[in-house]
Design a protein around this motif. Structure first.
Motif, mmCIF file in Angstrom:
data_model
loop_
_atom_site.group_PDB
_atom_site.id
_atom_site.type_symbol
_atom_site.label_atom_id
_atom_site.label_comp_id
_atom_site.label_asym_id
_atom_site.label_seq_id
_atom_site.Cartn_x
_atom_site.Cartn_y
_atom_site.Cartn_z
ATOM 1 N N ASN A 177 -37.603 8.232 -53.184
ATOM 2 C CA ASN A 177 -38.855 8.159 -51.642
ATOM 3 C C ASN A 177 -37.890 7.272 -51.046
ATOM 4 O O ASN A 177 -38.225 6.995 -49.937
ATOM 5 N N ASN A 178 -36.504 7.280 -50.813
ATOM 6 C CA ASN A 178 -36.299 6.476 -50.387
ATOM 7 C C ASN A 178 -35.253 7.340 -49.156
ATOM 8 O O ASN A 178 -34.092 7.141 -48.092
ATOM 9 N N ARG A 179 -35.791 8.902 -49.452
ATOM 10 C CA ARG A 179 -34.880 9.896 -48.045
ATOM 11 C C ARG A 179 -35.531 9.882 -47.153
ATOM 12 O O ARG A 179 -37.241 10.284 -47.043
ATOM 13 N N PHE A 180 -35.645 10.038 -45.557
ATOM 14 C CA PHE A 180 -36.166 10.137 -44.305
ATOM 15 C C PHE A 180 -36.409 11.178 -44.006
ATOM 16 O O PHE A 180 -36.810 11.893 -42.930
ATOM 17 N N GLY A 181 -35.797 12.963 -45.110
ATOM 18 C CA GLY A 181 -35.643 13.687 -44.196
ATOM 19 C C GLY A 181 -34.620 14.336 -43.676
ATOM 20 O O GLY A 181 -33.378 13.746 -44.199
ATOM 21 N N TYR A 182 -33.971 15.867 -43.524
ATOM 22 C CA TYR A 182 -32.876 16.220 -43.917
ATOM 23 C C TYR A 182 -32.000 16.336 -42.190
ATOM 24 O O TYR A 182 -33.014 16.637 -40.898
ATOM 25 N N LYS A 183 -31.100 15.781 -41.895
ATOM 26 C CA LYS A 183 -30.782 15.597 -40.888
ATOM 27 C C LYS A 183 -29.889 16.515 -40.864
ATOM 28 O O LYS A 183 -29.235 17.316 -41.578
ATOM 29 N N LYS A 184 -30.057 17.677 -39.772
ATOM 30 C CA LYS A 184 -29.383 18.526 -39.071
ATOM 31 C C LYS A 184 -27.972 17.519 -38.132
ATOM 32 O O LYS A 184 -27.549 16.539 -38.110
ATOM 33 N N THR A 185 -27.019 18.923 -38.796
ATOM 34 C CA THR A 185 -25.200 18.716 -38.001
ATOM 35 C C THR A 185 -25.012 18.580 -37.013
ATOM 36 O O THR A 185 -25.873 18.765 -36.177
ATOM 37 N N SER A 186 -24.172 17.705 -36.623
ATOM 38 C CA SER A 186 -23.568 17.515 -35.623
ATOM 39 C C SER A 186 -22.913 18.535 -34.179
ATOM 40 O O SER A 186 -22.972 19.697 -35.646
ATOM 41 N N THR A 187 -23.596 18.772 -32.980
ATOM 42 C CA THR A 187 -23.189 20.238 -32.806
ATOM 43 C C THR A 187 -21.468 20.313 -31.978
ATOM 44 O O THR A 187 -21.339 20.888 -32.205
ATOM 45 N N ASN A 188 -20.543 18.938 -32.734
ATOM 46 C CA ASN A 188 -19.374 18.706 -32.184
ATOM 47 C C ASN A 188 -18.430 20.010 -33.867
ATOM 48 O O ASN A 188 -19.092 19.816 -34.615
ATOM 49 N N SER A 189 -17.801 20.437 -33.378
ATOM 50 C CA SER A 189 -16.579 21.314 -34.149
ATOM 51 C C SER A 189 -15.173 21.725 -34.146
ATOM 52 O O SER A 189 -14.665 21.527 -32.807
ATOM 53 N N VAL A 190 -14.750 21.670 -34.204
ATOM 54 C CA VAL A 190 -13.334 21.632 -34.560
ATOM 55 C C VAL A 190 -13.224 23.249 -34.959
ATOM 56 O O VAL A 190 -13.260 23.831 -35.999
ATOM 57 N N ARG A 191 -12.283 24.101 -34.178
ATOM 58 C CA ARG A 191 -12.405 25.681 -34.863
ATOM 59 C C ARG A 191 -10.640 25.775 -35.077
ATOM 60 O O ARG A 191 -9.425 25.275 -34.104
ATOM 61 N N VAL A 220 -39.833 13.187 -46.993
ATOM 62 C CA VAL A 220 -38.458 13.330 -47.446
ATOM 63 C C VAL A 220 -38.091 15.025 -46.818
ATOM 64 O O VAL A 220 -37.044 14.987 -47.253
ATOM 65 N N LEU A 221 -39.117 15.792 -46.875
ATOM 66 C CA LEU A 221 -38.614 16.847 -46.489
ATOM 67 C C LEU A 221 -39.049 17.331 -45.121
ATOM 68 O O LEU A 221 -38.138 18.808 -44.855
ATOM 69 N N ASN A 222 -39.022 16.626 -44.284
ATOM 70 C CA ASN A 222 -38.791 16.677 -43.108
ATOM 71 C C ASN A 222 -37.921 17.592 -42.184
ATOM 72 O O ASN A 222 -36.506 16.522 -42.878
ATOM 73 N N GLY A 223 -37.726 18.240 -41.402
ATOM 74 C CA GLY A 223 -36.787 18.902 -41.288
ATOM 75 C C GLY A 223 -35.920 20.029 -41.842
ATOM 76 O O GLY A 223 -34.693 21.090 -41.611
ATOM 77 N N VAL A 224 -36.316 20.344 -43.588
ATOM 78 C CA VAL A 224 -35.980 20.922 -43.990
ATOM 79 C C VAL A 224 -36.178 22.499 -43.948
ATOM 80 O O VAL A 224 -37.867 23.072 -44.008
ATOM 81 N N GLU A 225 -35.840 23.707 -43.336
ATOM 82 C CA GLU A 225 -36.089 24.933 -43.517
ATOM 83 C C GLU A 225 -36.311 26.387 -44.179
ATOM 84 O O GLU A 225 -36.571 26.936 -43.794
ATOM 85 N N THR A 226 -35.102 25.926 -45.481
ATOM 86 C CA THR A 226 -34.902 26.757 -45.994
ATOM 87 C C THR A 226 -36.602 27.075 -47.097
ATOM 88 O O THR A 226 -37.328 26.638 -47.305
ATOM 89 N N GLU A 227 -36.565 28.946 -46.484
ATOM 90 C CA GLU A 227 -37.937 29.406 -46.949
ATOM 91 C C GLU A 227 -38.237 28.757 -48.398
ATOM 92 O O GLU A 227 -39.547 29.137 -48.620
ATOM 93 N N GLU A 228 -37.641 29.144 -49.441
ATOM 94 C CA GLU A 228 -37.619 28.860 -50.557
ATOM 95 C C GLU A 228 -38.568 27.091 -50.418
ATOM 96 O O GLU A 228 -39.303 27.385 -51.329
ATOM 97 N N VAL A 229 -38.495 26.169 -49.670
ATOM 98 C CA VAL A 229 -38.717 25.450 -50.002
ATOM 99 C C VAL A 229 -39.966 24.896 -49.224
ATOM 100 O O VAL A 229 -40.963 24.421 -49.891
ATOM 101 N N LEU A 230 -39.934 25.728 -48.463
ATOM 102 C CA LEU A 230 -40.951 25.902 -47.266
ATOM 103 C C LEU A 230 -42.249 26.421 -48.138
ATOM 104 O O LEU A 230 -44.027 26.115 -47.922
ATOM 105 N N GLN A 231 -42.533 27.171 -49.475
ATOM 106 C CA GLN A 231 -42.983 28.017 -49.967
ATOM 107 C C GLN A 231 -43.747 27.717 -50.673
ATOM 108 O O GLN A 231 -44.716 27.654 -51.174
#
Length: 198
Positions: A46-60, A118-129
């Motif tokens: 209960n000390n989690r507040f959602g899934y944070k999206k990854t940064s858009t910065n990247s190194v190739r 805790v599931l705020n931001g999670v978009e995995t289909e299995e979780v949403l179901q």
């Protein structure tokens, strides 16, 4: 954190963000002093507040460098003989992930706010179901409770002038809420009154 500019010849790349699957799996570690990772008793952290999206910065990395890294990575696994341990760790994460999905479906209604938190931001289909199942289940149960209450109230409104109809309504309420003590008490009362009129 990504710093623009030329990379050093040697560096360690540390992944700050977990995948959604790993994040959801870790929710199954439970709350302090209340740890049990079986689906039947699992409580979400209960000390989690959602899934944070990854940064858009990247190194190739250039392909030859990346290929050399991948080959070296698997050579290290083979030489150190840790593939079995890696597979065991992956299986553990996957098992706990599916246990969390099962636990979400079976959570009591009071955990509604926590699940959304805790599931705020999670978009995995299995979780949403799993979340949809949890919400639909409790909506259906609450609809049944509401209907049972309405039938009980209607029966009470008829008990003074139509005891037979009141008994029918209270009996229908019992089918929706068989363990309701007030409903069962009223049915016995109505049956006793009708028996006395024979």
């Amino acid at each position: 954190m990504f710093y623009p500019g030329e990379l050093s010849r040697y560096f360690v790349s540390h992944r700050v963000y977990r995948s959604e699957l790993e994040y959801v799996s870790l929710l199954g570690r439970g709350r302090p002093r209340n740890y049990d990772d079986s689906p039947a008793k699992m409580t979400l952290k209960n000390n989690r507040f959602g899934y944070k999206k990854t940064s858009t910065n990247s190194v190739r990395l250039a392909f030859p460098l990346r290929e050399k890294y991948v080959v070296g990575y698997y050579d290290f696994i083979n030489v150190s003989k840790i593939q079995v341990d890696l597979d065991r760790a992956k299986n553990f994460v996957m098992l706990r992930y599916f246990n969390v999905l099962s636990a979400i479906r079976d959570m009591p209604e009071k955990e509604y706010t926590l699940i959304n938190q805790v599931l705020n931001g999670v978009e995995t289909e299995e979780v949403l179901q799993a979340v949809d199942y949890f919400q639909s289940k409790w909506k259906s149960i609450n609809d049944i409770r509401s209907l049972a209450n309405e039938l009980r109230s209607e029966a009470l409104s008829y008990e003074q002038h139509d005891i037979v109809l009141a008994l029918k309504m209270m009996t229908m309420a019992k089918k929706l809420r068989p363990g309701g003590p007030f409903i069962n008490k009223k049915i016995e009362e109505y049956e006793s009154i009708l028996e006395g009129k024979k």
